[in-house]
Design an enzyme around this catalytic site. Structure first.
Site, PDB file in Angstrom:
ATOM      1  CB  CYS A  69     -31.233  79.861 -39.486  1.00 45.94           C
ATOM      2  SG  CYS A  69     -31.226  78.235 -39.794  1.00 45.94           S
ATOM      3  NE  ARG A  80     -28.052  74.116 -41.951  1.00 44.58           N
ATOM      4  CZ  ARG A  80     -27.824  72.585 -41.735  1.00 44.58           C
ATOM      5  NH1 ARG A  80     -26.625  72.284 -41.568  1.00 44.58           N
ATOM      6  NH2 ARG A  80     -28.856  71.711 -42.376  1.00 44.58           N
ATOM      7  CG  LEU A  81     -31.389  75.171 -34.905  1.00 41.64           C
ATOM      8  CD1 LEU A  81     -30.369  74.787 -33.706  1.00 41.64           C
ATOM      9  CD2 LEU A  81     -32.842  75.846 -34.170  1.00 41.64           C
ATOM     10  CB  ILE A 127     -34.153  71.901 -38.044  1.00 44.86           C
ATOM     11  CG1 ILE A 127     -34.098  72.552 -36.698  1.00 44.86           C
ATOM     12  CG2 ILE A 127     -35.622  71.054 -38.109  1.00 44.86           C
ATOM     13  CD1 ILE A 127     -35.305  73.508 -36.595  1.00 44.86           C
ATOM     14  CG  ASN A 168     -34.730  81.914 -40.240  1.00 45.26           C
ATOM     15  OD1 ASN A 168     -34.706  80.915 -39.827  1.00 45.26           O
ATOM     16  ND2 ASN A 168     -35.103  83.158 -39.440  1.00 45.26           N
ATOM     17  N   GLY A 169     -35.748  79.468 -42.378  1.00 42.69           N
ATOM     18  CA  GLY A 169     -37.213  79.050 -42.593  1.00 42.69           C
ATOM     19  C   GLY A 169     -37.484  77.546 -42.636  1.00 42.69           C
ATOM     20  CD  GLU A 170     -40.281  73.004 -41.505  1.00 37.81           C
ATOM     21  OE1 GLU A 170     -40.669  71.669 -41.448  1.00 37.81           O
ATOM     22  OE2 GLU A 170     -40.489  73.529 -40.282  1.00 37.81           O
ATOM     23  CG  ASP A 190     -35.809  73.676 -46.174  1.00 39.40           C
ATOM     24  OD1 ASP A 190     -34.760  74.055 -45.801  1.00 39.40           O
ATOM     25  OD2 ASP A 190     -36.823  74.100 -45.687  1.00 39.40           O
TER      26      ASP A 190
END
Length: 176
Positions: free
Chosen positions: A2, A53-54, A56, A79-81, A104
């Site tokens: 993202c 946004r990507l 996932i 942006n992240g996980e 998340d």
């Protein structure tokens, strides 16, 4: 991956051309997130956040970023996980929080609203985010310690401008 961007006034004054500036910065991040684009501009023109946004995690979710907590007027662009999101979700649910998605991002927002900066100590993951706290009228920028998700910024006399990449910052300035 993202993309995030934002502009925030340090002195609480209105930022000129805020909508145009955040829109232009976000255009430079479209390649980072083809699955969604969101921009929030504060009605008082004191800050703006954006996200591309990507999808996932929870790709069918209808939640849009920047994400808001309507009870506190707090906002998050992320942006992240978060790797331990299920554990954090259970802890937050047990303390009375409710969720509308499996993202998340929503866990991070709920945790920041509930606990503030100390919530960062609980996170296992890689991230860059901006959290606007509507109660304190403050902005918190954060990235993971290893810098797996980048966050660049430029400080001006009365504002900070930030993004996931350098080109949006250059587009917003007179710098070459």
């Amino acid at each position: 991956m993202c993309g995030i961007a934002g502009i925030y006034s340090f002195n609480g004054r209105e930022i000129r051309n805020l909508e145009e500036r955040i829109g232009q910065m976000t255009n430079y991040l479209v390649h980072r997130g083809p699955d969604g684009r969101g921009i929030f501009v504060d009605p008082k023109m004191q800050f703006a956040l954006s996200n591309t946004r990507l999808a996932i995690s929870d790709p069918i979710s209808t939640l849009q970023q920047p994400l808001t907590d309507v009870t506190n007027d707090s906002f998050l662009t992320f942006n992240g996980e978060i790797f331990n999101d299920l554990e954090l979700r259970e802890d937050l649910i047990s303390s009375g929080r409710r969720f509308g998605s499996n993202q998340d991002t929503e866990i991070l927002l709920q945790g920041m609203v509930a606990e503030g900066e100390p919530f960062l100590q609980k996170i296992d993951g890689m991230w860059a985010f901006a959290f606007y706290d509507g109660v304190d009228k403050s902005l918190l920028l954060s990235r993971d310690l290893l810098g797996e998700r980048q966050l660049f910024y430029k400080l001006y006399e009365t504002e900070i401008v930030f993004a996931s990449e350098v080109p949006p910052l250059l587009a917003d300035s007179d710098m070459k």
